[in-house]
Write a protein that holds these residues in place. Structure first.
Motif, PDB file in Angstrom:
ATOM      1  N   LEU A 339       3.870  -3.435   1.305  1.00  0.00           N
ATOM      2  CA  LEU A 339       3.579  -2.021   1.547  1.00  0.00           C
ATOM      3  C   LEU A 339       4.445  -1.455   2.672  1.00  0.00           C
ATOM      4  N   ARG A 340       4.707  -2.254   3.679  1.00  0.00           N
ATOM      5  CA  ARG A 340       5.534  -1.765   4.795  1.00  0.00           C
ATOM      6  C   ARG A 340       6.948  -1.442   4.352  1.00  0.00           C
ATOM      7  N   THR A 341       7.399  -2.052   3.257  1.00  0.00           N
ATOM      8  CA  THR A 341       8.749  -1.752   2.784  1.00  0.00           C
ATOM      9  C   THR A 341       8.838  -0.392   2.108  1.00  0.00           C
ATOM     10  N   VAL A 342       7.686   0.175   1.708  1.00  0.00           N
ATOM     11  CA  VAL A 342       7.721   1.466   1.027  1.00  0.00           C
ATOM     12  C   VAL A 342       7.077   2.574   1.858  1.00  0.00           C
ATOM     13  N   LEU A 343       6.436   2.216   2.988  1.00  0.00           N
ATOM     14  CA  LEU A 343       5.783   3.209   3.834  1.00  0.00           C
ATOM     15  C   LEU A 343       6.448   3.240   5.198  1.00  0.00           C
ATOM     16  N   TRP A 344       6.075   4.217   6.013  1.00  0.00           N
ATOM     17  CA  TRP A 344       6.666   4.285   7.338  1.00  0.00           C
ATOM     18  C   TRP A 344       5.756   3.623   8.358  1.00  0.00           C
ATOM     19  N   GLU A 345       6.242   3.590   9.592  1.00  0.00           N
ATOM     20  CA  GLU A 345       5.624   2.758  10.623  1.00  0.00           C
ATOM     21  C   GLU A 345       4.182   3.126  10.896  1.00  0.00           C
ATOM     22  N   GLN A 346       3.863   4.417  10.908  1.00  0.00           N
ATOM     23  CA  GLN A 346       2.501   4.826  11.261  1.00  0.00           C
ATOM     24  C   GLN A 346       1.496   4.679  10.132  1.00  0.00           C
ATOM     25  N   SER A 347       1.960   4.308   8.947  1.00  0.00           N
ATOM     26  CA  SER A 347       1.045   4.115   7.825  1.00  0.00           C
ATOM     27  C   SER A 347       0.163   2.890   8.070  1.00  0.00           C
ATOM     28  N   SER A 348      -1.072   2.954   7.594  1.00  0.00           N
ATOM     29  CA  SER A 348      -1.987   1.825   7.673  1.00  0.00           C
ATOM     30  C   SER A 348      -1.924   1.048   6.366  1.00  0.00           C
ATOM     31  N   VAL A 349      -1.809  -0.270   6.455  1.00  0.00           N
ATOM     32  CA  VAL A 349      -1.632  -1.076   5.247  1.00  0.00           C
ATOM     33  C   VAL A 349      -2.719  -2.136   5.098  1.00  0.00           C
ATOM     34  N   ALA A 350      -3.803  -2.031   5.861  1.00  0.00           N
ATOM     35  CA  ALA A 350      -4.818  -3.092   5.846  1.00  0.00           C
ATOM     36  C   ALA A 350      -5.791  -2.936   4.682  1.00  0.00           C
ATOM     37  N   ASN A 351      -6.274  -1.750   4.414  1.00  0.00           N
ATOM     38  CA  ASN A 351      -7.256  -1.371   3.384  1.00  0.00           C
ATOM     39  C   ASN A 351      -8.477  -0.772   4.091  1.00  0.00           C
ATOM     40  N   PRO A 352      -8.633   0.555   4.001  1.00  0.00           N
ATOM     41  CA  PRO A 352      -7.850   1.493   3.201  1.00  0.00           C
ATOM     42  C   PRO A 352      -6.378   1.571   3.625  1.00  0.00           C
ATOM     43  N   VAL A 353      -5.542   1.836   2.622  1.00  0.00           N
ATOM     44  CA  VAL A 353      -4.127   2.060   2.845  1.00  0.00           C
ATOM     45  C   VAL A 353      -3.919   3.558   3.017  1.00  0.00           C
ATOM     46  N   ASP A 354      -3.335   3.951   4.150  1.00  0.00           N
ATOM     47  CA  ASP A 354      -3.229   5.374   4.498  1.00  0.00           C
ATOM     48  C   ASP A 354      -1.764   5.758   4.680  1.00  0.00           C
ATOM     49  N   SER A 365       6.256   8.397  -2.268  1.00  0.00           N
ATOM     50  CA  SER A 365       5.555   7.286  -1.615  1.00  0.00           C
ATOM     51  C   SER A 365       4.178   7.077  -2.235  1.00  0.00           C
ATOM     52  N   TYR A 366       3.598   8.127  -2.819  1.00  0.00           N
ATOM     53  CA  TYR A 366       2.341   7.952  -3.554  1.00  0.00           C
ATOM     54  C   TYR A 366       2.529   6.938  -4.686  1.00  0.00           C
ATOM     55  N   ALA A 367       3.575   7.136  -5.466  1.00  0.00           N
ATOM     56  CA  ALA A 367       3.819   6.257  -6.606  1.00  0.00           C
ATOM     57  C   ALA A 367       4.205   4.858  -6.154  1.00  0.00           C
ATOM     58  N   ASP A 368       5.049   4.759  -5.113  1.00  0.00           N
ATOM     59  CA  ASP A 368       5.458   3.446  -4.626  1.00  0.00           C
ATOM     60  C   ASP A 368       4.252   2.636  -4.159  1.00  0.00           C
ATOM     61  N   THR A 369       3.327   3.298  -3.483  1.00  0.00           N
ATOM     62  CA  THR A 369       2.154   2.595  -2.970  1.00  0.00           C
ATOM     63  C   THR A 369       1.235   2.154  -4.100  1.00  0.00           C
ATOM     64  N   VAL A 370       0.993   3.047  -5.060  1.00  0.00           N
ATOM     65  CA  VAL A 370       0.164   2.672  -6.206  1.00  0.00           C
ATOM     66  C   VAL A 370       0.784   1.487  -6.937  1.00  0.00           C
ATOM     67  N   GLY A 371       2.106   1.511  -7.120  1.00  0.00           N
ATOM     68  CA  GLY A 371       2.762   0.415  -7.805  1.00  0.00           C
ATOM     69  C   GLY A 371       2.593  -0.901  -7.067  1.00  0.00           C
ATOM     70  N   ALA A 372       2.751  -0.868  -5.742  1.00  0.00           N
ATOM     71  CA  ALA A 372       2.607  -2.096  -4.962  1.00  0.00           C
ATOM     72  C   ALA A 372       1.179  -2.636  -5.037  1.00  0.00           C
ATOM     73  N   LEU A 373       0.211  -1.749  -5.014  1.00  0.00           N
ATOM     74  CA  LEU A 373      -1.182  -2.199  -5.071  1.00  0.00           C
ATOM     75  C   LEU A 373      -1.532  -2.754  -6.446  1.00  0.00           C
ATOM     76  N   LEU A 374      -1.052  -2.105  -7.500  1.00  0.00           N
ATOM     77  CA  LEU A 374      -1.331  -2.610  -8.845  1.00  0.00           C
ATOM     78  C   LEU A 374      -0.677  -3.971  -9.086  1.00  0.00           C
ATOM     79  N   ASP A 375       0.446  -4.212  -8.424  1.00  0.00           N
ATOM     80  CA  ASP A 375       1.156  -5.485  -8.601  1.00  0.00           C
ATOM     81  C   ASP A 375       0.539  -6.616  -7.789  1.00  0.00           C
ATOM     82  N   ALA A 376      -0.290  -6.289  -6.804  1.00  0.00           N
ATOM     83  CA  ALA A 376      -0.834  -7.314  -5.909  1.00  0.00           C
ATOM     84  C   ALA A 376      -1.908  -8.138  -6.626  1.00  0.00           C
TER      85      ALA A 376
END
Length: 697
Positions: A339-354, A365-376
């Motif tokens: 997730l950090r590869t598709v989001l910026w530094e201030q984004s939260s990636v723990a869950n919830p992902v913000d 970035s909406y689509a990139d994040t959804v894709g990363a989560l669906l692939d996990a």
């Protein structure tokens, strides 16, 4: 295989008896609907006065039609109903839809008429829906025999309420929900809810079955049909909170309500039980909405990633997801790194992902994040929540978006299309969206691709729970078969019930029934103390002071007997070996014979505090040991079973095995209205039944 309802849903010809030009009469509405597809099959209108109806020549009788009629709708006054049925059968009808009222719902005389008509229909090899129903419709065969239109789709709606059916139609429209079939159940004199569930389960065009029922008829058969349907069944029912009408004579009876019974049956059968039309629509939107890649796949995983573009929405959605029975675990290191590869530094990636504002800088970035989560691999489902849709809404004049939002609107539209592409390429996993702007163009892109879209966070969470199969595999265990009936219990007294359970392998302490001092002393000589003395034939022995524990020797036993007999004057007593209660936990195991669902089992924390604590669980009986253990470990007090504050863990497997034996005995004895063991003492090694009672019907 079930009953053949072909003539009901795809007849070769149709006649409406009681067709009318009077808009106030139901025969007018049904006739008008029937004529919507005149080229699909012959449609005959019958009015005893003849003339024309809706511009078509009406026959004065079915006989006057002059040819066989496959399906006949009867909408005539009650006095002429039986004659109309007999004429329909004489004309070769294989299916009858009886709209006429005034039968079982009107009292005993009406019930007798109804049974007689149903018997004649079955004897002729035909089927009857109703009476007292509002018609049927099948969009897949262009059969329209109800007063209202139902948008085509994948939901089969079986309802005892016409207005509720209309409400579901209205609520489902924004979600793209439509109906394959509609059946007004009526009095179920012949064709039952079970028949219809079984037929709809075989209907290829039906993807989900929605039921509103006040009268299940054979509730256990309904549960079995739903469990075997192979497609989602969603149930809305009324009166779930009313207590059983039977006067309870045990803790089991006092604790069991209609709500408990229906919930247990639904859980065991895998039925989605809902409380309101809105909740039913929400669940159906998740289970039977527009098709998308992977639609219809209900996973057992509950690990949910909450994805948001604002901390508040994420926190609220996480709570709603957990309230709905989902899990919102912290994401593992590899997923966070991705997730950090598709989001910026201030984004939260723990869950919830913000996203933390990144959506306005880079909408994709909406689509990139959804894709990363669906692939996990550690994510089973995704709940997306917040502002998504707002940029396009602002551009479309819906308001609320930032100034100069056209660029963002275009980016959001591209993100929506990219999300759809991720859904097509990723492993099938549920995605649900909650948006402040559910009607926006971007949200519509997702909705048209089969992503359920909601305005309310709790609705999104509830739909996702249904789509993921929020229950663990042991919850939906199916409907257990009933054992063969055993010879009726001849002695419903305390020792008779003990003997019945003992023969099934339920362990008890040594005990003897006595009526006087001589018998008491003889019993005491057979086994060592300490002793227990119980006054028999009392409803609640402990409450009445009819139980004396820890009587150290025969002198203490004799003294207790004299005092108790002088006070209670019971006709008989039981002298028993006192069990060691030091490291044990007291449970209750009971079975009620429900008039709709048959034997219903109860397990929970037992002893004298059973009704006060009400820490109990229910299931269809008999309950296999594996299922019983799951029920016990699902109690609020389940931590006690594994030992607390230095106490040892107890033998839950032994308790579960005893639960299986007790519930199997009860299921084999339908003459027993209530059977209860309370307490069932569970110790570190083994379980022991300390008291039992049965109430005959």
């Amino acid at each position: 295989m079930g009953r053949d309802l072909t003539a009901l849903f795809d007849p070769r010809s149709v006649a409406v008896v009681g067709a009318s030009d009077d808009p106030a009469k139901y025969g007018h509405a049904v006739a008008a609907q029937a004529l919507r597809a005149p080229d699909r099959r012959p449609v005959h209108l019958v009015n005893r006065r003849g003339g024309t109806v809706l511009g078509r020549t009406a026959a004065t009788s079915l006989t006057a039609v002059g040819e066989p009629v496959d399906l006949v709708v009867i909408s005539v006054p009650g006095a002429g109903f039986e004659a109309a049925v007999d004429e329909a059968l004489a004309c070769g009808a294989k299916a009858i839809v009886a709209i006429t009222a005034g039968f079982a719902e009107a009292g005993p005389a009406g019930l007798a008429r109804q049974r007689a008509v149903a018997a004649r229909v079955r004897a002729a090899g035909a089927v009857l829906v109703g009476p007292n129903c509002l018609g049927i419709a099948d969009n897949t065969t262009e059969l329209y025999l109800a007063s209202d239109r139902f948008a085509p789709g994948g939901v089969a709606l079986l309802s005892q309420s016409g207005n509720l059916a209309l409400e579901l139609q209205l609520r489902g429209e924004p979600h793209g929900l439509g109906f394959s079939r509609f059946v007004s159940l009526g009095n179920q004199a012949d064709v039952t809810l079970v028949d219809l569930v079984e037929d709809c389960s075989r209907h290829e065009a039906t993807s989900a079955i929605a039921v509103y029922a006040e009268d299940f008829g054979d509730g256990r058969a309904f549960a079995a049909a739903a469990a075997a349907a192979g497609k989602p069944v969603v149930l809305l029912t009324a009166g779930r909170g009313t207590a059983s009408a039977r006067s309870a004579r045990s803790h089991t009876g006092a604790l069991t309500t209609s709500a408990d019974v229906v919930a247990a049956a639904c859980r065991d059968a895998g039925v989605e039980l809902v409380r309101t039309p809105r909740e039913m629509t929400v669940v159906l939107a998740g289970l039977a909405g527009p098709a998308r890649p992977g639609a219809g796949v209900r996973t057992r995983g509950r690990r949910t990633a909450v994805f948001t573009d604002g901390g508040g929405h994420g926190a609220v959605a996480a709570d709603a997801a957990e309230d709905a029975g989902l899990e919102v675990p912290q994401l593992g290191g590899p997923t966070q790194d991705r997730l950090r590869t598709v989001l910026w530094e201030q984004s939260s990636v723990a869950n919830p992902v913000d996203l933390a504002g990144m959506g306005e800088q880079r909408p994709l970035s909406y689509a990139d994040t959804v894709g990363a989560l669906l692939d996990a691999d550690e994510v089973d489902a995704v709940l997306m929540t917040g502002y998504f849709g707002g940029y396009a809404a602002s551009e479309g004049g819906l308001g609320g978006g930032p100034a100069g939002g056209s660029v963002l609107a275009e980016g959001e539209a591209r993100a929506a299309k990219e999300i759809v592409a991720h859904l097509a390429s990723a492993a099938p996993k549920p995605l649900v969206l909650q948006s402040m702007y559910p009607g926006s163009p971007s949200c519509r892109v997702l909705a048209e691709a089969g992503v359920p879209v909601f305005a309310a966070t709790e609705d999104a969470a509830r739909a996702l729970a249904a789509m993921t199969g929020r229950r663990s595999p042991v919850d939906a265990t199916g409907v257990p078969p009933l054992p063969n009936p055993a010879p009726p219990l001849s002695d419903p007294g305390y020792h008779g019930v003990r003997a019945l359970l003992d023969a099934a392998g339920v362990p008890f302490p040594a005990a003897r029934e006595i009526t006087d001092e001589a018998g008491l002393l003889a019993a005491a000589a057979e086994f060592d103390g300490p002793y227990v003395l119980k006054a028999l034939h009392l409803l609640h022995k402990s409450d009445a002071g009819g139980v004396a524990l820890r009587l150290a020797d025969r002198d203490a036993l004799l003294a207790a007997f004299r005092e108790m007999h002088a006070r209670l004057g019971a006709p008989a007593y039981s002298v028993e070996a006192m069990a060691d209660l030091t490291d044990g936990i007291e449970l209750i195991v009971g079975v009620n014979q429900d008039p709709r669902f048959g034997p219903i089992a109860l397990v929970g924390l037992g002893g004298v505090l059973t009704e006060s604590l009400r820490d109990v669980a229910f299931a269809l009986a008999p309950v296999p040991a594996r299922r019983a253990e799951a029920l016990l470990r699902g109690l609020r007090s389940a931590a006690l079973l594994d030992g607390v504050r230095g106490r040892p863990a107890v033998d839950v497997a032994a308790a579960a095995a005893v639960v299986e034996r007790i519930t199997t005995v009860a299921a084999a004895h339908p003459e027993i209205a209530e059977l209860e063991v309370n307490p069932l003492l569970v110790r570190p090694h083994g379980a022991l039944a300390l008291d039992a009672r049965a109430v005959l019907r």
